[in-house]
Design an enzyme around this catalytic site. Sequence first.
Site, mmCIF file in Angstrom:
data_model
loop_
_atom_site.group_PDB
_atom_site.id
_atom_site.type_symbol
_atom_site.label_atom_id
_atom_site.label_comp_id
_atom_site.label_asym_id
_atom_site.label_seq_id
_atom_site.Cartn_x
_atom_site.Cartn_y
_atom_site.Cartn_z
ATOM 1 N N SER A 21 13.289 25.692 -7.341
ATOM 2 C CA SER A 21 13.092 26.115 -5.951
ATOM 3 C C SER A 21 14.332 26.819 -5.413
ATOM 4 O O SER A 21 14.241 27.872 -4.780
ATOM 5 C CB SER A 21 12.754 24.902 -5.075
ATOM 6 O OG SER A 21 11.541 24.308 -5.459
ATOM 7 N N ARG A 44 18.943 24.552 2.101
ATOM 8 C CA ARG A 44 18.108 23.352 2.219
ATOM 9 C C ARG A 44 17.115 23.473 3.375
ATOM 10 O O ARG A 44 16.012 22.923 3.309
ATOM 11 C CB ARG A 44 18.969 22.094 2.363
ATOM 12 C CG ARG A 44 19.650 21.741 1.054
ATOM 13 C CD ARG A 44 20.159 20.320 0.992
ATOM 14 N NE ARG A 44 20.575 20.033 -0.387
ATOM 15 C CZ ARG A 44 19.799 19.528 -1.320
ATOM 16 N NH1 ARG A 44 18.538 19.216 -1.029
ATOM 17 N NH2 ARG A 44 20.244 19.310 -2.543
ATOM 18 N N HIS A 47 14.442 25.501 1.897
ATOM 19 C CA HIS A 47 13.736 24.668 0.924
ATOM 20 C C HIS A 47 12.744 23.735 1.621
ATOM 21 O O HIS A 47 11.635 23.515 1.135
ATOM 22 C CB HIS A 47 14.754 23.854 0.122
ATOM 23 C CG HIS A 47 14.151 22.986 -0.930
ATOM 24 N ND1 HIS A 47 14.169 21.605 -0.856
ATOM 25 C CD2 HIS A 47 13.498 23.284 -2.082
ATOM 26 C CE1 HIS A 47 13.577 21.099 -1.915
ATOM 27 N NE2 HIS A 47 13.155 22.090 -2.689
#
Length: 215
Positions: A21, A44, A47
Amino acid sequence: MDFLTDFKPLTVQPQEIEGMSFEMIDSEFGEHSFTEEQYKVVQRVVHASADFELGHSMIIHEKAIQAGIDAIRNGEQVYADVQMILAGVSKARIEKHGGSVNVYISDPDVMKEAKSLNTTRAIISVRKAIQQFDGGIFAIGNAPTALLELIRLVKAGIAKPSLVIGLPVGFVSAPESKEELAKLDIPFITNVGRKGGSTVTVAALNAISLLAEKE
């Protein structure tokens, strides 16, 4: 294609999924001006949201990352505006240094005072947090009123947070609250516009706690 029989995931290993990812995010994110550590937070957030527009809309104060790392390592407390943040954050990385994640939104005294003053529980919970601890990290992902109240208290010299992660989602006052946060000369992590939420607030906080693990 018979989805039940023909489809196979690329991997079922958690670490491999996360690594793949991040590789996809890096390849698709494009040019940016974030520092290496700031990008760890943005990465993040993307993500958690699969939203590159949100990632590019992030605004991170130049002192925010180090301020957050120091706060966690010094065992400072974390305030969260809703239980969803408490559920998602990696509490062990905060608690190992003596800190904890605190949510007051459903406390009986908060609910009682909010009702008596005809205001939101989010506002009263921020006031309670200020009374409970000095400094600390304020993670706000749901309630713009909580962020606006914190900003008011900062301007009044009453609140002195070490770091504000202000990423409330919504239409009413959410963009404006983040715009006001970005005007303050304190460490903050926020973004432009309506997008945000508890999930991305958790992602930003977890990114900071991971950076705090590094020597």
